[in-house]
Design a protein around this motif. Sequence first.
Motif, PDB file in Angstrom:
ATOM      1  N   ALA A 162      -7.709  -0.359   3.350  1.00 41.94           N
ATOM      2  CA  ALA A 162      -7.931  -0.866   4.980  1.00 41.94           C
ATOM      3  C   ALA A 162      -7.758   0.431   5.866  1.00 41.94           C
ATOM      4  N   GLY A 163      -6.611   1.054   5.460  1.00 40.57           N
ATOM      5  CA  GLY A 163      -6.065   2.208   6.409  1.00 40.57           C
ATOM      6  C   GLY A 163      -7.096   3.161   6.342  1.00 40.57           C
ATOM      7  N   ALA A 164      -7.854   3.607   5.295  1.00 36.18           N
ATOM      8  CA  ALA A 164      -8.966   4.800   5.091  1.00 36.18           C
ATOM      9  C   ALA A 164      -9.997   3.958   5.963  1.00 36.18           C
ATOM     10  N   GLY A 165     -10.298   2.811   5.818  1.00 39.84           N
ATOM     11  CA  GLY A 165     -11.479   2.438   6.691  1.00 39.84           C
ATOM     12  C   GLY A 165     -11.394   2.432   8.217  1.00 39.84           C
ATOM     13  N   ILE A 166     -10.209   2.155   8.660  1.00 37.71           N
ATOM     14  CA  ILE A 166      -9.712   2.420  10.135  1.00 37.71           C
ATOM     15  C   ILE A 166      -9.868   3.881  10.486  1.00 37.71           C
ATOM     16  N   GLY A 167      -9.384   4.735   9.599  1.00 37.16           N
ATOM     17  CA  GLY A 167      -9.214   6.097   9.746  1.00 37.16           C
ATOM     18  C   GLY A 167     -10.725   6.632   9.867  1.00 37.16           C
ATOM     19  N   ILE A 174     -12.243   5.637  13.188  1.00 35.66           N
ATOM     20  CA  ILE A 174     -11.957   6.362  14.489  1.00 35.66           C
ATOM     21  C   ILE A 174     -12.477   7.799  14.255  1.00 35.66           C
ATOM     22  N   ALA A 175     -12.359   8.210  13.187  1.00 35.95           N
ATOM     23  CA  ALA A 175     -12.846   9.880  13.200  1.00 35.95           C
ATOM     24  C   ALA A 175     -14.400   9.755  13.514  1.00 35.95           C
ATOM     25  N   THR A 176     -15.319   8.805  13.129  1.00 37.49           N
ATOM     26  CA  THR A 176     -16.681   8.670  13.473  1.00 37.49           C
ATOM     27  C   THR A 176     -16.794   8.442  14.976  1.00 37.49           C
ATOM     28  N   SER A 177     -15.902   7.639  15.500  1.00 36.95           N
ATOM     29  CA  SER A 177     -16.293   7.376  16.675  1.00 36.95           C
ATOM     30  C   SER A 177     -15.858   8.632  17.698  1.00 36.95           C
ATOM     31  N   LEU A 226     -15.830  16.046   5.601  1.00 35.71           N
ATOM     32  CA  LEU A 226     -14.642  16.502   4.869  1.00 35.71           C
ATOM     33  C   LEU A 226     -13.679  15.553   5.068  1.00 35.71           C
ATOM     34  N   GLY A 227     -13.093  15.159   6.241  1.00 35.64           N
ATOM     35  CA  GLY A 227     -12.402  14.262   6.447  1.00 35.64           C
ATOM     36  C   GLY A 227     -12.641  12.789   5.893  1.00 35.64           C
ATOM     37  N   CYS A 228     -13.759  12.213   6.203  1.00 30.00           N
ATOM     38  CA  CYS A 228     -14.153  10.945   5.384  1.00 30.00           C
ATOM     39  C   CYS A 228     -14.062  10.966   3.852  1.00 30.00           C
ATOM     40  N   ALA A 229     -14.300  12.242   3.198  1.00 28.71           N
ATOM     41  CA  ALA A 229     -14.177  12.364   1.854  1.00 28.71           C
ATOM     42  C   ALA A 229     -12.649  12.503   1.507  1.00 28.71           C
ATOM     43  N   LEU A 230     -11.909  12.912   2.264  1.00 31.32           N
ATOM     44  CA  LEU A 230     -10.167  13.018   1.959  1.00 31.32           C
ATOM     45  C   LEU A 230      -9.845  11.396   2.073  1.00 31.32           C
ATOM     46  N   ALA A 231     -10.218  10.778   3.160  1.00 35.44           N
ATOM     47  CA  ALA A 231      -9.947   9.122   3.271  1.00 35.44           C
ATOM     48  C   ALA A 231     -10.198   8.453   2.330  1.00 35.44           C
ATOM     49  N   GLU A 232     -11.417   8.754   1.998  1.00 37.78           N
ATOM     50  CA  GLU A 232     -12.082   7.739   0.775  1.00 37.78           C
ATOM     51  C   GLU A 232     -11.289   8.141  -0.609  1.00 37.78           C
TER      52      GLU A 232
END
Length: 74
Positions: free
Chosen positions: A17-22, A25-28, A50-56
Motif C-alpha cells: 500500500a505504501g508503494a502504491g501511494i508513493g 504521488i511521484a507520477t502526479s 527509476l523511482g517507481c522500480a525502487l518503490a515496487e
Amino acid sequence: MTSLVAVGAGIAVLSGAGAGIGIGIATSKAVDAIARQPEAQGKISSALLLGCALAEATAVYGLVVAILIILLLK
C-alpha cells in the motif's frame, strides 16, 4: 500462535500500500513537472521510472517476507 502469524503476514503485506501511494504521488509530480517544462521530459521520465522500480521492489520485499512468515512459522 497461528493467528499471530497471520497478523504478522498482513502487516508485512501493507508495504504494498505504501508503494502504491508513493508511486501515485511521484507520477502526479512528474506529470506536473512535464507540463511546466516539456523540454525536460526525458530526464523526468527516466528519474520517474527509476523511482517507481525502487518503490515496487519494496512492495515485493514485503510480499516475500509475508510468504516467509506464513511458510516458516507454521
